[in-house]
Enzyme design. Structure first.
Site: not given
Ligand code: GLN
Length: 245
Positions: A94, A128, A194
């Site tokens: 990320c 997002r 993640h």
């Protein structure tokens, strides 16, 4: 055989337990009797990239990425670029992934000029991209299904010299537009996934470890299988859940 891992900025870039990737790599090497060392390198500490076989960079928010710019410019960017070109293995997540690229323009117009080791750039969007997601790696990377979690504002676009790590099956991936996820260049693996990326995707973990071992030792036989009952169960549960989404 032995691999030396460098964890870059562990105190600054460590969202959602990205450190679990280091634990998974370490355990899967030790369980096979392969030596492993982990050293951390953060702000103000010089990086001697030649000492390491694998570099790990976790995720961070825009704020953390911005405060690293000066430290990168003071020497680490140069070392990272040559390590990438020397085909050392990288895993970047990320924010760490975005930092390997040329720049990140935040959604409110702040341009952060990054390392430039990979031909890609990132532009922030107001909405997002958040959620569990799933992608399939390219055939050269085993064509395996990877389950993960993404949370980013940045939309990443790849240049011609960089391949995607995979194709998005569920979720957003690089930009929510072209179905690409992550980046592959030489022995760099970069992804938006993640947290427990490697613990719950043991096939990808072993592929990355095998890449690093082969680069260091030449032709290395496939890694011996481990008991992955729990890992596979976690992976398959998420894959099933996401397939129904
Ligand atoms: N700051 C970046 C973004 O929001 C990276 C976030 C992250 O690492 N989760 O796009």
């Amino acid at each position: 055989m032995e691999l030396n891992i460098c964890h870059l900025y562990p105190d600054i870039l460590n969202l959602y337990g990205d450190r679990g990737n280091i634990i998974a790599m370490t355990r899967r090497l030790r369980d096979r009797g392969i030596g492993v060392s982990v050293e951390e390198c953060s702000i103000g500490q010089p990086l001697s990239a030649a000492k390491y076989d694998i570099f790990f960079i976790g995720g961070g928010q825009d704020f953390e990425q911005e405060i690293l710019l000066r430290d990168l410019a003071a020497g680490k960017s140069r070392e990272i670029i040559s390590a990438v070109e020397e085909e050392k293995t990288f895993l970047a997540i990320c924010g760490g992934y975005q930092m390997l690229g040329g720049y990140y323009k935040t959604w409110d117009g702040n341009q952060l000029d990054f390392i430039g080791a990979l031909d890609l750039y990132t532009v922030g969007a107001k909405d997002r991209m958040i959620g569990n997601y799933m992608f399939e790696t390219a055939p050269e990377d085993g064509g395996t299904m990877v389950v993960g979690f993404e949370n980013h504002s940045g939309k990443t676009y790849l240049g011609d010299s960089v391949q995607p790590l995979g194709t998005v099956i569920e979720g957003f991936g690089n930009n929510g537009e072209d179905k690409t996820e992550g980046a592959r260049y030489k022995n760099v693996f970069a992804t938006y996934s993640h947290g427990s990326l490697l613990p719950k995707n043991p096939v990808l973990c072993d592929h990355i470890l095998h890449t690093a071992l082969s680069h260091k030792y030449g032709d290395v036989p496939p890694l011996s299988p481990l008991n992955d009952t729990l890992e596979t169960r976690a992976h398959d549960y998420m894959q099933k859940r996401l397939s129904k989404a």
